[in-house]
Design an enzyme around this catalytic site. Structure first.
Site, PDB file in Angstrom:
ATOM      1  N   HIS A  61      -2.549   1.079   6.911  1.00 39.78           N
ATOM      2  CA  HIS A  61      -2.909   1.066   5.486  1.00 39.78           C
ATOM      3  C   HIS A  61      -3.020   2.503   4.987  1.00 39.78           C
ATOM      4  O   HIS A  61      -3.370   3.414   5.737  1.00 39.78           O
ATOM      5  CB  HIS A  61      -4.241   0.337   5.269  1.00 39.78           C
ATOM      6  CG  HIS A  61      -4.536   0.058   3.822  1.00 39.78           C
ATOM      7  ND1 HIS A  61      -3.807  -0.834   3.069  1.00 39.78           N
ATOM      8  CD2 HIS A  61      -5.480   0.568   2.981  1.00 39.78           C
ATOM      9  CE1 HIS A  61      -4.291  -0.865   1.837  1.00 39.78           C
ATOM     10  NE2 HIS A  61      -5.291  -0.027   1.752  1.00 39.78           N
TER      11      HIS A  61
ATOM     12  N   CYS B 265       0.819  -1.223   0.000  1.00 37.56           N
ATOM     13  CA  CYS B 265       0.000   0.000   0.000  1.00 37.56           C
ATOM     14  C   CYS B 265       0.851   1.272   0.000  1.00 37.56           C
ATOM     15  O   CYS B 265       0.634   2.178  -0.819  1.00 37.56           O
ATOM     16  CB  CYS B 265      -0.978  -0.009   1.172  1.00 37.56           C
ATOM     17  SG  CYS B 265      -0.211   0.038   2.818  1.00 37.56           S
TER      18      CYS B 265
ATOM     19  N   HIS C 112      -5.781   2.062  -4.306  1.00 33.94           N
ATOM     20  CA  HIS C 112      -4.883   1.470  -3.304  1.00 33.94           C
ATOM     21  C   HIS C 112      -4.493   0.051  -3.693  1.00 33.94           C
ATOM     22  O   HIS C 112      -5.083  -0.554  -4.597  1.00 33.94           O
ATOM     23  CB  HIS C 112      -5.541   1.481  -1.915  1.00 33.94           C
ATOM     24  CG  HIS C 112      -6.680   0.499  -1.765  1.00 33.94           C
ATOM     25  ND1 HIS C 112      -6.956  -0.129  -0.572  1.00 33.94           N
ATOM     26  CD2 HIS C 112      -7.612   0.053  -2.640  1.00 33.94           C
ATOM     27  CE1 HIS C 112      -8.015  -0.918  -0.718  1.00 33.94           C
ATOM     28  NE2 HIS C 112      -8.436  -0.824  -1.955  1.00 33.94           N
TER      29      HIS C 112
END
Length: 333
Positions: free
Chosen positions: A295, A247, A307
């Protein structure tokens, strides 16, 4: 138009079949897998942070090694100069040229010689002082190098521990998925999409999108172009492209491509980049998710983000509110 539904969903709730007695429901399996991947993501950030720090320490050690080599050469040169002066004294019976002139019967030669004698003494003292300073520098460089080596070793151990945790969590999650039949895997994906849809719906129903109307900067547009061009590439933990990304690997590489280098991990992006209120969010800003900032995604406008979700998934577009938002940060503040 705001992103609301996940791919393949119409907005209607998906009803999974009831589990057999004593067997976990598919929703329970989904939550367990999600938790394992979440823990793996947190460990991945720890790994990436330790890796970045290890590189910095290695660079510092190399720089110190170069300084030590230069210092050793400098000491050798200074010793040669001191040796040359000593040899000159030996050849003249222990008296340097300045001293010989100072003992001359000629007043002018005496004055000139005294001046040269003072200059010679000053130069000799300067050589000794410089030699001492250089030796002190070498001692300091060696101590700093030792400290960097200790930090490097500590980061190596952190990386190893993080990698073990990542591997174990991903392996456990994969083992759970591997036990599912093909039909159950399809239903699991539907449940993931439904969960994301519900969270996005709640976020939009709060009216938050009415306040968000920021415009992307040129750098933000460039970062978005890079990130969206990676759609379809697999999530690979610790990866920064070009074949796959985790990520923060995706967000950091996107902003690097836009000419604005940012920290490598989501925690460091949260810590070091400027925080902005959600109502001021604009395309290109980064969305940090979960309380542990494990994240990160890039906002692309209209309630959507791009993402790299988790292992087993690919870079994709999803609802910006499909996960709990911790903060918004701006790389090009």
């Amino acid at each position: 138009m705001a992103i609301l539904s996940a791919p393949g969903l119409t907005g209607l709730a998906y009803a999974a079949p009831a589990p057999e007695p004593g067997k976990k429901s598919l929703e329970e399996v989904r939550k367990e897998i999600e938790d394992l991947y979440h823990k793996a993501a947190a460990a991945t950030d720890a790994y990436n942070l330790a890796e970045g720090e290890a590189k910095r320490q290695s660079d510092q050690i190399v720089a110190l090694a170069n300084q030590i080599v230069a210092g050793q050469q400098r000491i050798a040169d200074l010793k040669n100069r001191a040796g040359a002066a000593a040899r000159a004294q030996y050849r003249t019976g222990g008296l340097p040229p300045g001293a010989q002139l100072a003992l001359s019967n000629s007043p002018r030669q005496f004055l000139d010689g005294a001046d040269r004698l003072r200059q010679g003494e000053k130069a000799t003292m300067g050589v000794i002082a410089e030699l001492n300073r250089t030796q002190d520098d070498l001692t300091r460089y060696a101590a700093e190098a030792s400290a960097h080596w200790r930090t490097l070793e500590a980061n190596r151990l952190k990386k190893e521990a993080a990698k073990k945790e990542i591997d174990s969590k991903i392996a456990a999650a994969k083992a759970l998925e591997d036990k599912l039949e093909a039909e159950e895997k399809a239903r699991l994906l539907k449940l993931e999409q439904e969960h994301a849809y519900k969270e996005q719906s709640k976020w939009l129903e709060s009216g938050v999108l009415k306040e968000i109307n920021g415009k992307a900067t040129e750098a933000g547009k460039a970062a978005i172009r890079y990130a969206t061009a990676q759609i379809g590439k697999p999530y690979i933990w610790g990866a920064e492209g070009p074949k796959g990304y985790d990520c923060s690997g995706l967000t950091s590489e996107a902003w690097k491509a836009a000419g604005t280098p940012i920290p490598r991990t989501s925690q460091e992006q949260l810590r070091l980049l400027k925080k902005v209120p959600i109502r001021d969010m604009r395309p290109g800003d980064l969305i940090i998710y979960f309380d542990d900032a494990s994240h990160v995604a890039m906002y692309i406008g209209d309630g959507a983000m791009v993402h790299a979700p988790r292992p087993g998934r690919h870079v994709t577009i999803a609802g910006a509110g499909s996960m709990p938002i911790k903060a918004i940060v701006r790389p090009d503040a």
